[in-house]
Design an enzyme around this catalytic site. Structure first.
Site, PDB file in Angstrom:
ATOM      1  CB  CYS A   1      -4.280 -40.662 -21.181  1.00  0.00           C
ATOM      2  SG  CYS A   1      -2.394 -40.885 -21.567  1.00  0.00           S
TER       3      CYS A   1
ATOM      4  N   PRO B   1      34.064 -33.816   1.540  1.00  0.00           N
ATOM      5  CG  PRO B   1      33.338 -35.812   2.212  1.00  0.00           C
ATOM      6  CD  PRO B   1      32.771 -34.624   1.204  1.00  0.00           C
ATOM      7  CD  GLU B   2      37.044 -37.550  -2.003  1.00  0.00           C
ATOM      8  OE1 GLU B   2      38.110 -37.641  -2.455  1.00  0.00           O
ATOM      9  OE2 GLU B   2      36.838 -38.647  -1.129  1.00  0.00           O
TER      10      GLU B   2
ATOM     11  CG  HIS C   1      19.075 -31.526 -11.271  1.00  0.00           C
ATOM     12  ND1 HIS C   1      20.269 -32.082 -10.837  1.00  0.00           N
ATOM     13  CD2 HIS C   1      19.037 -30.734 -12.059  1.00  0.00           C
ATOM     14  CE1 HIS C   1      21.012 -31.408 -11.346  1.00  0.00           C
ATOM     15  NE2 HIS C   1      20.389 -30.667 -12.123  1.00  0.00           N
TER      16      HIS C   1
ATOM     17  CB  CYS D   1      -1.075 -41.979 -17.734  1.00  0.00           C
ATOM     18  SG  CYS D   1      -2.260 -40.797 -17.745  1.00  0.00           S
TER      19      CYS D   1
ATOM     20  CD  GLN E   1      23.756 -29.899  -8.142  1.00  0.00           C
ATOM     21  OE1 GLN E   1      24.160 -30.321  -9.256  1.00  0.00           O
ATOM     22  NE2 GLN E   1      24.433 -29.789  -7.158  1.00  0.00           N
TER      23      GLN E   1
ATOM     24  CG  ASP F   1      16.947 -36.655  -1.441  1.00  0.00           C
ATOM     25  OD1 ASP F   1      16.696 -35.373  -0.856  1.00  0.00           O
ATOM     26  OD2 ASP F   1      18.293 -36.817  -1.220  1.00  0.00           O
TER      27      ASP F   1
END
Ligand code: BJW
Ligand code: ZN
Length: 247
Positions: free
Chosen positions: A153, A217-218, A122, A151, A104, A107
């Site tokens: 255009c 961790p959660e 994504h 762009c 997801q 980066d």
């Protein structure tokens, strides 16, 4: 120390799917999506900026936020979790077993870590798309002078990410669904498991009878349904788990 059963399963799994979320990149210094509003951005809510409506209302603001994140990510490197996953892909390839990394994250750090086959659900921060002609530009350079960039255009360019209310890229979603619906082990890594349709992939895996491992961790909405829910950081647990699984 890991549960022996989990290690046996990882060694024997005929096919593995890993779904990654922002937590996998946290140890590279990239704030998670729901923590992404730090410093100058502290007064904004990411769920409100990541929408087509926000871009229509204030394209300059949204462009600045994405450009800032793009430039921040350019300074970051893959961490031990990304590298362990690249190693898992390589081990699976050597053994002739399917491995699919679904992310997801926007980066591109999985690619930077050497993964060959990454399904980007994504989109990413580096491909910007003209809202008029649809033409795409790869933006890996310095911060933009103009917001949003334009762009050839004359149309405005928007980041090539998937906002709330937008459809996910069709091919990527189909590939993710097919792989999840026939894997022996589904790993949910560093994701809050609240954003759909990504959060529903695990349902396909469970219906097929896959074992589910979560690392976070959660606690998340998935934790109680996972066969193993390991509380900790991906950059610490994955490197420990994967060399053993590969042996
Ligand atoms: C660590 C860690 C460490 C920290 N190690 N872990 C069904 C039910 C309810 C709602 C919906 C539904 N179906 C659709 C919806 C609506 C919506 C949705 O899901 N809303 C929910 C919030 C309720 N979904 C959509 O709108 C999607 N589109 C859609 O369904 O379209 C339908 C359609 C069909 C046909 C035509 C038209 C429309 C699109 C979703 C797009 C999501 N986009 C974003 C923004 C991308 C660009 C950007 O980055 O700005 O994607 S939102 C954001 O959430 C981003 C992330 O990829 C995504 C997931 O977040 P993630 O990765 O889980 O991050 P966090 O921050 O939430 O969590 C980090 C976790 O890491 C935490 O748990 C930490 O504890 C953990 N962690 N350090 C391991 N070291
Ligand atoms: Zn254009």
């Amino acid at each position: 120390m890991f549960h022996g059963e989990l290690l046996d399963l990882m060694c024997a799994a005929n096919s593995i799917v890993a779904l990654s979320g922002a937590g996998v990149s946290a140890e590279s210094g990239i704030p998670t999506f729901r923590d992404a509003m730090t410093g100058l951005w502290a007064r904004f809510n990411p769920e409100e900026l990541a929408t087509p409506q926000a871009f229509a209302k204030d394209p300059q603001l949204v462009s600045r936020w994405y450009d800032q994140r793009r430039c921040d990510v350019l300074k970051c490197k893959p961490n031990a979790g990304h590298i362990a996953l690249a190693r898992l892909e390589e081990t699976c390839r050597q053994k002739g077993r399917p491995f699919t990394l679904i992310t997801q994250n926007v980066d591109r750090l999985h690619r930077a870590a050497g993964l060959q086959n990454v399904v980007e659900l994504h989109g990413n921060l580096f491909t910007w798309r003209c809202i008029d002609c649809g033409g795409e530009a790869d933006e890996s350079g310095p911060a933009f002078d103009d917001h949003p960039p334009r762009c050839e255009c004359g149309g405005l360019r928007r980041p090539g990410v998937v906002w709330f209310g937008e459809a996910l890229p069709r091919e990527a979603l189909l590939k993710a669904q097919r792989a999840s619906g026939k894997c022996a082990l589904f790993m949910s890594l560093g994701t809050s498991s609240v954003v759909y349709p990504a959060a529903a992939l695990v349902d396909l895996a469970l219906q097929y009878g896959a074992n589910v491992l979560e690392i976070n961790p959660e606690q998340t909405p998935l934790s109680r349904r996972a066969h193993w829910s390991l509380r900790g950081k991906c950059g610490e647990i994955l490197p420990d788990l994967i060399p053993r699984a590969g042996s």
